[in-house]
Design a protein around this motif. Structure first.
Motif, PDB file in Angstrom:
ATOM      1  N   UNK B  71       1.788  -7.413   8.405  1.00 44.24           N
ATOM      2  CA  UNK B  71       1.020  -6.222   8.061  1.00 44.24           C
ATOM      3  C   UNK B  71       1.798  -5.290   7.143  1.00 44.24           C
ATOM      4  N   UNK B  72       3.050  -5.005   7.515  1.00 43.78           N
ATOM      5  CA  UNK B  72       3.867  -4.088   6.719  1.00 43.78           C
ATOM      6  C   UNK B  72       4.177  -4.680   5.348  1.00 43.78           C
ATOM      7  N   UNK B  73       4.438  -6.004   5.319  1.00 43.34           N
ATOM      8  CA  UNK B  73       4.726  -6.676   4.048  1.00 43.34           C
ATOM      9  C   UNK B  73       3.525  -6.564   3.107  1.00 43.34           C
ATOM     10  N   UNK B  76       3.215  -2.738   1.979  1.00 49.94           N
ATOM     11  CA  UNK B  76       4.265  -2.111   1.171  1.00 49.94           C
ATOM     12  C   UNK B  76       4.822  -2.996   0.061  1.00 49.94           C
ATOM     13  N   UNK B  77       4.731  -4.338   0.231  1.00 52.55           N
ATOM     14  CA  UNK B  77       5.406  -5.191  -0.751  1.00 52.55           C
ATOM     15  C   UNK B  77       4.409  -6.013  -1.565  1.00 52.55           C
ATOM     16  N   UNK B  78       3.753  -6.951  -0.896  1.00 50.21           N
ATOM     17  CA  UNK B  78       2.935  -7.897  -1.623  1.00 50.21           C
ATOM     18  C   UNK B  78       1.841  -8.377  -0.668  1.00 50.21           C
ATOM     19  N   UNK B  79       0.590  -8.360  -1.125  1.00 50.29           N
ATOM     20  CA  UNK B  79      -0.523  -8.678  -0.236  1.00 50.29           C
ATOM     21  C   UNK B  79      -0.913 -10.142  -0.298  1.00 50.29           C
ATOM     22  N   UNK B  80      -0.010 -10.996  -0.771  1.00 46.82           N
ATOM     23  CA  UNK B  80      -0.320 -12.425  -0.814  1.00 46.82           C
ATOM     24  C   UNK B  80      -0.218 -13.019   0.592  1.00 46.82           C
ATOM     25  N   UNK B  81      -1.282 -13.707   1.086  1.00 49.84           N
ATOM     26  CA  UNK B  81      -1.285 -14.188   2.473  1.00 49.84           C
ATOM     27  C   UNK B  81      -0.170 -15.190   2.778  1.00 49.84           C
ATOM     28  N   UNK B  82       0.062 -16.147   1.877  1.00 53.54           N
ATOM     29  CA  UNK B  82       1.037 -17.192   2.191  1.00 53.54           C
ATOM     30  C   UNK B  82       2.454 -16.614   2.222  1.00 53.54           C
ATOM     31  N   UNK B 134       2.135   3.092  13.021  1.00 52.85           N
ATOM     32  CA  UNK B 134       0.877   3.701  13.415  1.00 52.85           C
ATOM     33  C   UNK B 134       0.769   3.912  14.920  1.00 52.85           C
ATOM     34  N   UNK B 135       1.829   3.538  15.669  1.00 49.36           N
ATOM     35  CA  UNK B 135       1.863   3.770  17.114  1.00 49.36           C
ATOM     36  C   UNK B 135       0.665   3.188  17.830  1.00 49.36           C
ATOM     37  N   UNK B 136       0.108   3.972  18.781  1.00 48.79           N
ATOM     38  CA  UNK B 136      -0.982   3.466  19.613  1.00 48.79           C
ATOM     39  C   UNK B 136      -2.276   3.281  18.817  1.00 48.79           C
ATOM     40  N   UNK B 137      -2.376   3.912  17.622  1.00 49.61           N
ATOM     41  CA  UNK B 137      -3.585   3.739  16.811  1.00 49.61           C
ATOM     42  C   UNK B 137      -3.622   2.385  16.129  1.00 49.61           C
ATOM     43  N   UNK B 138      -2.481   1.732  16.060  1.00 51.48           N
ATOM     44  CA  UNK B 138      -2.423   0.435  15.397  1.00 51.48           C
ATOM     45  C   UNK B 138      -2.117   0.588  13.918  1.00 51.48           C
ATOM     46  N   UNK B 139      -1.715  -0.527  13.318  1.00 56.03           N
ATOM     47  CA  UNK B 139      -1.397  -0.541  11.888  1.00 56.03           C
ATOM     48  C   UNK B 139      -2.670  -0.836  11.106  1.00 56.03           C
ATOM     49  N   UNK B 140      -3.077   0.149  10.275  1.00 54.38           N
ATOM     50  CA  UNK B 140      -4.320  -0.002   9.531  1.00 54.38           C
ATOM     51  C   UNK B 140      -4.047  -0.109   8.034  1.00 54.38           C
ATOM     52  N   UNK B 141      -5.103  -0.369   7.288  1.00 56.34           N
ATOM     53  CA  UNK B 141      -4.991  -0.348   5.836  1.00 56.34           C
ATOM     54  C   UNK B 141      -4.408  -1.607   5.239  1.00 56.34           C
ATOM     55  N   UNK B 142      -4.500  -2.738   5.964  1.00 55.26           N
ATOM     56  CA  UNK B 142      -4.023  -3.996   5.404  1.00 55.26           C
ATOM     57  C   UNK B 142      -5.124  -4.561   4.495  1.00 55.26           C
ATOM     58  N   UNK B 143      -4.821  -4.750   3.216  1.00 51.03           N
ATOM     59  CA  UNK B 143      -5.798  -5.358   2.292  1.00 51.03           C
ATOM     60  C   UNK B 143      -5.160  -6.603   1.729  1.00 51.03           C
ATOM     61  N   UNK B 144      -5.727  -7.772   2.043  1.00 51.73           N
ATOM     62  CA  UNK B 144      -5.106  -9.019   1.604  1.00 51.73           C
ATOM     63  C   UNK B 144      -5.669  -9.464   0.260  1.00 51.73           C
ATOM     64  N   UNK B 145      -4.788 -10.094  -0.542  1.00 50.99           N
ATOM     65  CA  UNK B 145      -5.251 -10.762  -1.757  1.00 50.99           C
ATOM     66  C   UNK B 145      -5.875 -12.098  -1.360  1.00 50.99           C
ATOM     67  N   UNK B 146      -6.577 -12.765  -2.287  1.00 51.07           N
ATOM     68  CA  UNK B 146      -7.167 -14.071  -1.948  1.00 51.07           C
ATOM     69  C   UNK B 146      -6.081 -15.087  -1.585  1.00 51.07           C
ATOM     70  N   UNK B 147      -6.432 -16.025  -0.687  1.00 49.56           N
ATOM     71  CA  UNK B 147      -5.494 -17.075  -0.299  1.00 49.56           C
ATOM     72  C   UNK B 147      -5.219 -17.970  -1.505  1.00 49.56           C
ATOM     73  N   UNK B 148      -3.947 -18.130  -1.880  1.00 56.91           N
ATOM     74  CA  UNK B 148      -3.525 -18.915  -3.043  1.00 56.91           C
ATOM     75  C   UNK B 148      -4.216 -18.438  -4.331  1.00 56.91           C
TER      76      UNK B 148
END
Lengths: 287, 319
Positions: B71-73, B76-82, B134-148
């Protein structure tokens, strides 16, 4: 100075609660070699009975407390007969699973009966008051908990050191086979020791409801805490359990007062460090 | 049919079942994907427990580490799933290695307790580090790029399903290869008799640490899948309940056979789903009863049923 006294009183009271709940676990682990993850369930049952008697029926606390303990003992004996007796011969892993299953059933039962909200045990006025020591005040409840804890320690010592039951129990812990060969009815000893442990857990659960609040998920929430007391104290060692419970109670209270943000982390880190140095606990004989 | 082909039959049947379920239940893809993700977690537990014989109740620690790492990666870094999967696998493996160095020095109850304690610490750290997790609220805002770069995660969950199924299949094949390698065989040896393995010169401690680390890495993959597919990481990832349920699924299916782990996950998740849907307040009765029934009547799991039936049949034929 006030801070030190606070830590001391709260820490010892907390430690006594931990001791009452965990000592039965330590004895059953030392005696029957059973990893009983459902032990916290007996504290939950005691708390639930006390809540029902005190809150729902409006009975006085000093009547509800012994009845809750007796009710838990009465439930624990058939449970030992029907379920635990078959679990003794299992491997560690199967014991873990069977007792997790039992824990789930206990949680589900309490949930069905009393719902999943907080189960308060109404305290009498006398326990809610505080005593004035001149330079500061202390809550009566904590002092009563410490007194009960001390009474349990003395009572257990007398029972194990001075009675025939105690001699037989210690013999069975040391070597079940030999004890049995000497004509000791180990099955009966097991059941009585189990019931005693369950009763003490219920006592600790009710008295400690102010410190460890009771709801249906109590046995899961505090499972690690009780296991830590046993692992740190050393399985089957009652003095070890007392030492570990008081030490851990003081440690957790001190970290809560001194570094509130990191209390849990500091607590676990210290426990892991201790167990790395002494894998068998402070006074453990059994690996 | 030779034995190699025969041993691939159950996993292939399960794979076919997954494809059938995909077409049979097009509106339950989120639930089916959840089963696939749990199957990866339970497979990691099968490596640690079924092969190496390490009784752990803290596998959620590595699942959670992988989930938060992925999630953090992605944020903050790169939204590539693999790439996220790899990072999460490394995170799970790193945590398993460090904690394994300490935990595996003990055994029995102390070991079980320490594994729970490690997961509890992770839970507490994630809870306290509110700014990062994000503590007890959970980590939100994850937007993934397409797989491969090809398949975008869609609303219905088609991509998520195939993505999770692919990872599960890769993990399954990987674990099968590990199980047949000299390393896998030495793990079985350690499980059967640590003393003998020590006597023939195997470093039992380091083999167990290696297995624990590998298991942690795979559990991290499962966590990453969950984070990427649901786009949310909650504190529940570190919960004791998750570790306990994974263990129950493994025992329900049967340890040491890999496909038993997948089968157990499928059955448990289905029962759980059904019980929770029918009676959201009392489904714990069903789960508790199921666990006791398995331990008392089916200690070797579902995969042992055919053998047990055959033996029963044989006995009847003999008399």
């Amino acid at each position: 100075m006030t801070l030190l006294l606070n830590i001391l009183v709260d820490g010892i009271a907390y430690g006594m609660i931990l001791f009452m709940i965990a000592v039965g676990l330590s004895v059953t682990m030392g005696l029957m070699r059973v990893v009983n993850l459902a032990h916290g369930g007996f504290a939950l049952l005691g708390g639930t009975f006390a809540h029902w008697l005190g809150s729902d029926l409006g009975w006085p606390f000093w009547l509800a407390l012994p009845l809750a303990v007796l009710g838990t003992v009465a439930l624990s004996m058939p449970l030992e007969r029907l379920i635990y007796r078959r679990v003794y011969g299992f491997t560690d892993l199967q014991q873990v699973l069977a007792t997790i299953g039992l824990t789930f059933l206990m949680i589900a039962s309490v949930n069905l009966w009393q719902g999943s909200s907080l189960l308060t045990v109404p305290l009498p006025e006398g326990l809610k008051a505080s005593v004035d020591l001149g330079f500061r005040t202390l809550p009566v409840h904590r002092l009563v908990v410490i007194a009960f804890g001390a009474a349990v320690v003395v009572g257990l010592w007398l029972l194990l050191d001075r009675t025939r039951f105690g001699i037989r129990l210690r013999a069975a812990v040391d070597n079940r086979g030999t004890a049995s060969a000497h004509g000791i009815n180990t099955d009966r000893i097991f059941m009585l020791a189990f019931a005693l442990g369950a009763g003490l857990a219920a006592l600790g659960g009710v008295l400690g409801a102010e410190i460890l609040p009771i709801d249906a998920y109590y046995p899961l929430r505090y499972m690690v805490l009780f296991l830590i007391v046993v692992a740190v104290g050393g399985m089957g060692s009652i003095p070890g359990s007392l030492l570990a419970a008081l030490g851990l109670g003081l440690l957790e209270t001190a970290t809560r007062y001194l570094v509130p943000d990191y209390a849990t982390i500091a607590f676990f880190a210290l426990v892991i460090a201790l167990l790395t140095v002494r894998p068998n606990g402070l006074m453990g004989k059994i690996a | 049919m030779n034995t190699t082909m025969k041993s691939w039959l159950p996993p292939l049947a399960l794979l076919a079942l997954a494809v059938v379920l995909y077409f049979a239940l097009p509106y339950n893809l989120a639930f089916l994907t959840r089963i696939l993700i749990m199957a990866v977690l339970v497979l990691s537990l099968d490596l640690v427990l079924g092969f190496a014989g390490i009784a752990t109740l803290g596998q959620a620690a590595f699942y959670g580490a992988g989930a938060y790492a992925a999630g953090l990666f992605a944020i903050h870094v790169w939204a590539d799933p693999v790439a996220g999967l790899l990072v999460a696998g490394l995170a799970g493996a790193a945590l398993a290695f460090v904690s394994g160095l300490i935990v595996l020095r003990t055994h029995g109850l102390t070991l079980i307790m320490l594994t729970i304690a490690v997961a509890s610490i992770c839970h507490e750290i994630a809870n306290k580090a509110r700014d990062v997790t994000g503590g007890a609220d959970g980590l939100r805002g994850i937007r993934m790029e397409p797989v491969l770069g090809l398949w975008q995660f869609d609303f219905i969950g088609k991509t998520g399903f195939w993505y999770a199924l692919t990872v599960l299949a890769v993990v399954f094949v990987l674990l099968t290869l590990i199980a047949r390698s000299p390393f896998g065989l030495s793990l079985r040896g350690i499980h059967e008799s640590p003393e003998r393995m020590t006597a023939i010169g195997v470093s039992v401690y380091w083999r167990r640490v290696t297995a624990y680390t590998l298991g942690g890495g795979i559990a991290g993959l499962a966590g990453a899948l969950s984070a990427q597919v649901t786009q949310l990481v909650s504190l529940e990832s570190f919960s004791f309940t998750l570790s306990a349920e994974a263990l129950i699924m493994l025992i329900l299916g049967g340890t040491g056979r890999l496909y038993g782990a997948v089968l157990g996950t499928l059955v448990f998740m289905w029962v759980h789903h059904w019980a929770a849907a029918n009676d959201p307040f009392n489904w714990l009765f069903v789960i508790g009863g199921l666990v006791l029934a398995v331990v008392f009547f089916l200690p070797r799991g579902i995969i042992a049923i055919p053998t047990a039936l055959k033996r029963l049949g044989g006995r009847h034929a003999g008399t």
